[in-house]
Design a protein around this motif. Structure first.
Motif, short mmCIF file in Angstrom:
data_model
loop_
_atom_site.label_atom_id
_atom_site.label_comp_id
_atom_site.label_asym_id
_atom_site.label_seq_id
_atom_site.Cartn_x
_atom_site.Cartn_y
_atom_site.Cartn_z
N TRP A 88 1.06 -1.17 -0.04
CA TRP A 88 -0.13 -0.03 0.13
C TRP A 88 0.75 1.12 -0.06
O TRP A 88 0.33 2.28 -0.48
N ARG A 91 1.49 1.63 -3.61
CA ARG A 91 0.48 1.88 -4.35
C ARG A 91 -0.06 3.35 -4.13
O ARG A 91 -0.88 4.11 -4.93
N LEU A 92 0.08 3.86 -2.76
CA LEU A 92 -0.31 5.44 -2.48
C LEU A 92 0.56 6.15 -2.90
O LEU A 92 0.40 7.39 -3.03
#
Length: 224
Positions: A88, A91-92
């Motif tokens: 994440w 991804r972020l």
């Protein structure tokens, strides 16, 4: 449960030895969840080697601090959670920001991050699975998986499978070696090379199979 009555010797001195001692203390204090926390942090901080933590967990299980099943379940859970956090992050935050963050960590070179990304670009899902068994790759491979938005369920499944294999080998080694758990580290590099050779062999087989299938298809097609 019985507490560990002796602390196993840390491998090496300096900050790495201190981290090993900290991991032992964590397992002594909160049991199997401490092993999970240490392994989760190993994913987030690659210089902390799982080759030290996992045999420690096995040693702790052999001393009765927690069961062998607990050691296997909790360390694998820690691996998956730590990897998913990095997934994440990638991804972020995206490639460049995560690349700068990892490049700032001690003992992690930006070139290593670039190699992992290139490996992922070439092999995709196989890189996530086998990457769980290779130092540095084990942590960093989660970043390109997140950056490219690999399906979370697929990422978790591959991460669980690869982590379960790696963790089981090293936890069992620590469990059966007992006080000599630290000897595992001497053979970790050999095992990792075996994994890399196996991956290379599998890729060569896949390429040869595809080439043969392509030639067979051309031979069977009607001529113009």
């Amino acid at each position: 449960m019985n507490a560990m009555t002796t602390t196993p010797p840390a491998s090496g001195g300096g900050w790495l030895g201190g981290l090993a001692d900290w991991a032992v203390g964590l397992m002594e204090t909160i049991g199997a969840p401490g092993a999970a926390l240490a392994i989760a942090l190993e994913n987030l901080f690659p210089p902390l080697p799982s080759e030290l933590i996992l045999p420690m967990a096995g040693f702790a299980a052999s001393r009765g601090s927690f069961s062998l099943a607990e050691a296997l379940v909790w360390t694998t859970l820690g691996s998956v959670v730590g990897a998913f956090v990095l997934y994440w992050v990638g991804r972020l935050l995206g490639r460049e920001r995560t690349r700068r963050i990892f490049g700032a960590l001690p003992l992690v070179a930006v070139e290593d991050v670039d190699k992992v990304e290139a490996w992922f670009d070439k092999h995709g899902a196989k890189a996530v699975f086998f990457g769980r068994m290779v130092p540095v790759f084990r942590s960093v491979i989660s970043i390109p998986a997140g950056v490219t938005a690999m399906h979370p369920a697929k990422f978790l499944g591959l991460t669980f499978a690869g982590s379960a294999i790696w963790n089981t080998i090293f936890v069992l080694a620590g469990y059966y070696l007992g006080e000599q758990w630290h000897l595992v580290e001497q053979y970790a590099d050999i095992f990792q090379k075996i994994v890399l050779v196996a991956v290379a062999a599998a890729l060569v087989y896949w390429v040869v199979k595809r080439v043969r299938a392509s030639r067979s298809s051309r031979d069977q097609s009607p001529s113009a």
